[in-house]
Structure formats: structure tokens, C-alpha cells
Design an enzyme around this catalytic site. Structure first.
Site, mmCIF file in Angstrom:
data_model
loop_
_atom_site.group_PDB
_atom_site.id
_atom_site.type_symbol
_atom_site.label_atom_id
_atom_site.label_comp_id
_atom_site.label_asym_id
_atom_site.label_seq_id
_atom_site.Cartn_x
_atom_site.Cartn_y
_atom_site.Cartn_z
ATOM 1 C CB SER A 166 -45.170 -42.923 -25.746
ATOM 2 O OG SER A 166 -45.010 -44.264 -25.704
ATOM 3 C CE1 TYR A 173 -44.416 -41.873 -30.578
ATOM 4 C CE2 TYR A 173 -44.257 -43.450 -29.434
ATOM 5 C CZ TYR A 173 -44.917 -42.791 -29.265
ATOM 6 O OH TYR A 173 -45.857 -42.418 -28.916
#
Length: 300
Positions: free
Chosen positions: A141, A154
Site C-alpha cells: 500500500s 494498517y
């Protein structure tokens, strides 16, 4: 000379394939002729996506944090198809909000699914990939490239999977296995839409500098991932501008520390008032993981 096999000759496993990036990726790979095996926690949704992928597609219910169960599924997939050529470690969940307001179990579960689930996926499927001289794509990501306040679980998990993939690349190269990392910015999926349902998180995201404050369409992003799988690339950028983040990523922690602290301070009262709404992973995928854990606890 390119000696890579065409996608039409390959069996590709995709985790987290019930929706979002995983489901779109499975459909696009199938259109290129690949035989796809879809893994996830939602059997009804997985079967529906598999039906869209043609008669050679299969669906398999599996929790990526359950190594024993995942290894058994890997064996069954190899037995079914005779080989496994590529695996996309895509399964993931997200939790938003200040770390100190979060539920520790929910925070830890993000790390467990995203990072340790990727480790378990590699453990389960690398033996088959070594036989086929195949390819493992780890989905990371923008969160692996830059820290972001209110996304510590995250970011930690995605930075971890990036480092994990880069580390094992050298370990398996002599077996002919290639390892890649896929980077996505905010992409139009259930996870991102779930995060945007939180007004304060949406406000925080809107303050990010362009182009990181945009939500990008799913299909073009997945087209880039498919192209990376076909090339067995070491780095795959679902949005082209992400490549430009690599040379400057060392600057970002200091910059975010200054700018982000101001924004968090302004939003602190709203964050505190709404903390109870952020105790679970966001989106439909997060809800499926919560339900799966509840079922395992009830049956345990």
C-alpha cells in the site's frame, strides 16, 4: 528474450478474493485465460465471483491466519489443478483512529491478518511455487511508503509486508521463484468506502497533499496489477505516481510528524467523541473477519 509463460497457461491463487481488489483481479486474470483459485472467508461471495471467472475457476474458504487450514487448502488446490504458478497475497483489513483509543485485540488483528496472514500464505504456497518456478505478489500500500496518523495498525502491517516480501525475495530466488510487491493508493473498494463512512477519518484524509487525497477507480488499478503479474515484476504500482514516492520516502516521516500533528490536534475533540465507533475493522471485509473470529470462538 521473454521466457515467462503467458497468463493463459497459469494457475493463479488470489487471497481476499470475495470483493474489492481480489475479486476484480480474479476476473481480469480469468479474462486473460488464467485458471484462478479464489480464497477468502465468505463462501457465498467467493462462489459468485468464481462463477464470473469461468468454469475453470474455483473458490476455497480459508482464513489466512490459520496456517494449518491454509496449508491444507494449498495442497487441495495443487491437487485440483496439478500446479500453482502464481499467488497474490491480497487479504487484508483496516482499522482507523488514534492508537490509544483503539481496542487492542482489533488493532492486533490487523497485524495478524495483513502481516502474519501474508507470512502464512507464503509458508503454505511457496513449496508449490518452488516446483513451478512461480511468482508471489504481496499486496502492500501507499501506507508502506509513508506513515499516516490515525492509521498506525494498517501502516505497520503494510510496512511489514513490504519488508517481508523484499526479505524473502533473496531466499527463494535460487529456486526460480520471483517475489513482487504491489502498491495501491486509496482505491474505490469496500474497505476505503467503509473508512470514508467515518466523518473524522474522511476529514483527515482530505487534508493529505494531492495526489494522495484522491480515491482512484478500481479497474485501472487492477489492470496495472495484472500487467505486473504477467511480467512477474518486483514492484507493481497500481497508480503510476506511486513510483515517484520511492526516492522521497525518507523525507515523509519528518514531514508527516509536523503537518499531521497539527491536523490531529484540531480533530482531537471529534475523535474523542466518536472513539466508540472505531472499535472494529472497517468495511464489509472487516465485518466478515469479525464474524469469522466469533464463529471460531463459539466453536472452540
Amino acid at each position: 528474450m521473454n521466457t515467462l509463460p503467458p497468463l493463459s497457461d497459469q494457475v493463479v491463487v488470489v487471497t481476499g478474493a470475495a470483493r474489492g481488489v481480489g475479486a476484480s483481479l480474479a476476473r481480469k486474470l480469468a479474462r486473460r485465460g488464467a485458471k484462478v483459485a479464489l480464497l477468502g472467508l465468505e463462501p457465498v461471495e467467493l462462489k459468485a465471483v468464481a462463477a464470473q471467472c469461468g468454469p475453470s475457476a474455483t473458490s476455497w474458504e480459508a482464513d489466512v491466519t490459520d496456517l494449518e487450514g491454509l496449508s491444507a487448502v494449498a495442497d487441495r488446490i495443487k491437487e485440483h489443478y496439478g500446479r500453482i504458478d502464481a499467488v497474490v497475497a491480497n487479504a487484508g483489513i483496516a482499522l482507523g483512529g488514534p492508537m490509544m483509543d483503539s481496542d487492542h485485540r482489533a488493532f492486533s488483528r490487523v497485524i495478524e491478518v495483513n502481516l502474519l496472514g501474508s507470512v502464512a500464505t507464503a509458508r503454505a504456497f511457496l513449496p508449490a511455487l518452488a516446483e513451478s518456478r512461480g511468482y508471489l505478489l504481496q499486496i502492500a500500500s501507499l501506507a508502506a511508503l509513508t506513515p499516516a496518523p490515525l492509521m498506525s495498525a494498517y501502516c505497520a502491517s503494510k510496512a511489514g509486508v513490504e519488508a517481508f516480501a523484499h526479505s524473502i525475495r533473496a531466499e527463494v530466488a535460487y529456486q526460480g521463484v520471483k517475489v513482487g510487491v504491489g502498491y495501491l493508493s486509496w482505491t474505490d473498494t469496500d474497505m476505503v468506502r467503509g473508512a470514508d463512512e467515518d466523518t473524522v477519518l474522511r476529514q483527515m484524509r482530505s487534508k493529505l497533499p494531492w495526489p494522495a487525497n484522491k480515491t482512484y477507480p478500481l479497474e485501472p488499478a487492477v489492470d496495472r496489477l495484472v500487467a505486473g503479474i504477467a511480467r512477474r515484476s518486483a514492484h507493481v504500482y497500481a497508480q503510476a505516481w506511486l513510483r515517484g514516492m520511492q526516492p522521497v520516502r525518507w523525507l515523509l516521516p519528518s514531514l508527516i510528524a509536523v503537518v499531521g500533528s497539527r491536523d490531529v490536534a484540531k480533530l482531537a475533540p471529534q475523535l474523542a467523541a466518536t472513539a466508540a465507533s472505531r472499535l472494529r475493522a472497517v468495511g464489509a471485509g472487516g465485518a466478515a473477519d469479525t464474524a469469522n473470529r466469533s464463529q471460531r470462538t463459539d466453536h472452540g
